[in-house]
Design a protein around this motif. Structure first.
Motif, PDB file in Angstrom:
ATOM      1  N   ILE A 134     -25.894 -17.930  28.034  1.00 44.47           N
ATOM      2  CA  ILE A 134     -26.704 -17.259  27.019  1.00 44.47           C
ATOM      3  C   ILE A 134     -26.069 -15.893  26.721  1.00 44.47           C
ATOM      4  N   CYS A 135     -26.498 -15.272  25.648  1.00 45.97           N
ATOM      5  CA  CYS A 135     -26.114 -13.891  25.368  1.00 45.97           C
ATOM      6  C   CYS A 135     -26.979 -12.983  26.243  1.00 45.97           C
ATOM      7  N   GLY A 136     -26.330 -12.264  27.146  1.00 45.53           N
ATOM      8  CA  GLY A 136     -27.052 -11.403  28.066  1.00 45.53           C
ATOM      9  C   GLY A 136     -26.793  -9.938  27.774  1.00 45.53           C
ATOM     10  N   GLN A 137     -27.401  -9.079  28.576  1.00 45.78           N
ATOM     11  CA  GLN A 137     -27.183  -7.645  28.448  1.00 45.78           C
ATOM     12  C   GLN A 137     -27.233  -6.994  29.822  1.00 45.78           C
ATOM     13  N   VAL A 138     -26.455  -5.921  29.962  1.00 45.89           N
ATOM     14  CA  VAL A 138     -26.445  -5.115  31.177  1.00 45.89           C
ATOM     15  C   VAL A 138     -27.089  -3.772  30.831  1.00 45.89           C
ATOM     16  N   LEU A 139     -28.175  -3.442  31.516  1.00 42.42           N
ATOM     17  CA  LEU A 139     -28.855  -2.167  31.302  1.00 42.42           C
ATOM     18  C   LEU A 139     -28.688  -1.297  32.542  1.00 42.42           C
ATOM     19  N   MET A 140     -28.505   0.009  32.320  1.00 39.64           N
ATOM     20  CA  MET A 140     -28.273   0.951  33.417  1.00 39.64           C
ATOM     21  C   MET A 140     -29.219   2.138  33.330  1.00 39.64           C
ATOM     22  N   PHE A 141     -29.712   2.535  34.508  1.00 41.08           N
ATOM     23  CA  PHE A 141     -30.554   3.717  34.624  1.00 41.08           C
ATOM     24  C   PHE A 141     -30.049   4.562  35.788  1.00 41.08           C
ATOM     25  N   TYR A 142     -29.919   5.852  35.535  1.00 45.07           N
ATOM     26  CA  TYR A 142     -29.408   6.784  36.550  1.00 45.07           C
ATOM     27  C   TYR A 142     -30.561   7.564  37.153  1.00 45.07           C
ATOM     28  N   ARG A 143     -30.614   7.585  38.484  1.00 41.79           N
ATOM     29  CA  ARG A 143     -31.605   8.400  39.179  1.00 41.79           C
ATOM     30  C   ARG A 143     -30.893   9.449  40.008  1.00 41.79           C
ATOM     31  N   LEU A 157     -29.517  -7.173  34.924  1.00 44.04           N
ATOM     32  CA  LEU A 157     -28.929  -8.275  34.162  1.00 44.04           C
ATOM     33  C   LEU A 157     -30.083  -9.021  33.503  1.00 44.04           C
ATOM     34  N   LEU A 158     -30.093  -9.034  32.167  1.00 44.28           N
ATOM     35  CA  LEU A 158     -31.214  -9.605  31.426  1.00 44.28           C
ATOM     36  C   LEU A 158     -30.711 -10.391  30.227  1.00 44.28           C
ATOM     37  N   ALA A 159     -31.576 -11.227  29.683  1.00 47.04           N
ATOM     38  CA  ALA A 159     -31.272 -11.889  28.418  1.00 47.04           C
ATOM     39  C   ALA A 159     -31.224 -10.858  27.300  1.00 47.04           C
ATOM     40  N   GLU A 160     -30.410 -11.116  26.292  1.00 44.52           N
ATOM     41  CA  GLU A 160     -30.214 -10.156  25.202  1.00 44.52           C
ATOM     42  C   GLU A 160     -31.496  -9.894  24.422  1.00 44.52           C
ATOM     43  N   ASN A 161     -32.418 -10.862  24.377  1.00 42.98           N
ATOM     44  CA  ASN A 161     -33.623 -10.669  23.579  1.00 42.98           C
ATOM     45  C   ASN A 161     -34.794 -10.098  24.371  1.00 42.98           C
TER      46      ASN A 161
END
Length: 358
Positions: A134-143, A157-161
């Protein structure tokens, strides 16, 4: 908490929400109210289906919306059209509709009346001997350093939608890092994350499961050394093949005002974000770029001015930044105009933005 978005469509046309990627084909003027709601996984599974996107509770004046476009995450939708359908859930039960059309990005369905709508897969999609990505996405959060703990990067790691804003709403004491996020992911496969410059990565491996809320949990946690300024993050599949890599420049070490809480965009601001889509042109980037910018009709200018005072008083710096990024992306304003606003106070930024000659 899932915040309700609100948008008044001024008349017939096609309009896209920048936060959820929902597209509405409107036959006449109408006020849209919509939010994501929790799937009943047991109900869907009993019908041999699995969620293929968020579930949206949508309200609008009767017969104003004629078509609904739901974003999918298929890489080759034409090859999988037999396993994608749309579910409509009401107080009277659940029904499945065949799409009118499946584009590269959306599934289109006729709308008779509104309530809960979502995309579903037939369960047979996941029993193929040749798993489809599937088309996925990588999201990043800095603490940053917090309560004596090391600074961290939280990686999703999540689905693009999956709407990014939905994930942001659940994060506290972190700062979202905007990185090129697109990657290909396969349900059930195991992924690992490499980052040699850091103290530790946990867990060493993680299985990718397609989930659409209500909670989004980080897939990996990168523990950083206090002196780290930038890192190279690589995501590998179970065959050690690289699926995503990026050199991440870390934000400042102190928690900024935008990092203390990834607050949701208010319904008023969400409507303002949608203003570039007004006018009936199909709201995909390539078409928006070819339409004249700063072209709000007179009645829309009047509507903006009617909320001017409240907008200036209430809009926050994080929302202003999101708004300016979106308007720049869709070429409603240019980089020179952005630069002229950036150094101003919060209220002056809001004042300059809403007073621009649209």
């Amino acid at each position: 908490m899932h915040y309700e978005k609100r948008f008044l469509c001024p008349g017939p046309g096609v309009f896209q929400c920048m936060l959820t990627k929902l597209i509405f084909t409107m036959d006449r003027e109408g006020e849209l109210l919509y939010k994501t709601v929790q799937w009943d996984y047991s109900l869907i599974q009993s019908a041999g289906k699995r969620p293929a996107g968020p579930l949206f509770d949508i309200k609008c004046s009767e017969e104003a919306v004629s078509k609904l476009h739901l974003q999918h995450c298929e890489k080759n939708p034409a090859l999988l059209s037999d396993v994608l359908s749309v579910v409509h859930i009401t107080d009277n039960g659940m029904s499945f509709l065949e799409p009118l059309e499946i584009t590269d990005t959306h599934v289109v369905v006729d709308v008779s009346h509104l309530s809960a709508w979502g995309l579903v897969w037939d369960i047979k999609r996941f029993f193929s001997p040749d798993p489809k990505p599937i088309c996925g996405q990588v999201l990043m959060f800095y603490r940053p350093t917090y309560k004596g703990q090391r600074p961290k990067l939280n990686v999703f790691l999540l689905a693009e939608n999956v709407p990014v804003q939905e994930v942001k709403e659940q994060q506290e004491n972190v700062e979202y890092i905007d990185v090129p996020s697109s990657c290909d992911l396969i349900e059930g496969q195991t992924y690992s994350l490499l980052c040699s410059e850091v103290y530790k990565v946990q867990p060493p491996h993680a299985r990718f499961n397609l989930k659409y809320g209500p909670n989004y949990h980080k897939t990996f946690e990168i523990r950083l050394t206090p002196s780290t300024d930038d890192v190279t993050v690589t995501v590998q599949d179970q065959e050690k093949k690289q699926v995503w890599e990026y050199d991440v420049e870390l934000p400042g070490k102190e928690v900024s005002s935008s990092a203390t809480s990834s607050s949701a965009v208010s319904s008023q601001s969400a409507a303002f974000l949608q203003s570039p889509a007004i006018g009936g042109s199909y709201p995909r980037t390539r078409n928006l770029q070819s339409t004249p910018t700063k072209s709000l009709p007179g009645d829309e200018k009047t509507k903006l001015l009617s909320v001017r005072k409240k907008f200036i008083e209430r809009v926050s710096d994080p929302i202003l930044k999101t708004l300016m990024d979106a308007l720049l992306q869709y070429r409603v304003i240019n980089s020179g105009e952005i630069d002229s606003i950036k150094g101003l106070s919060r209220a002056d930024k809001a004042r300059e933005l809403i007073d621009m000659d649209w």
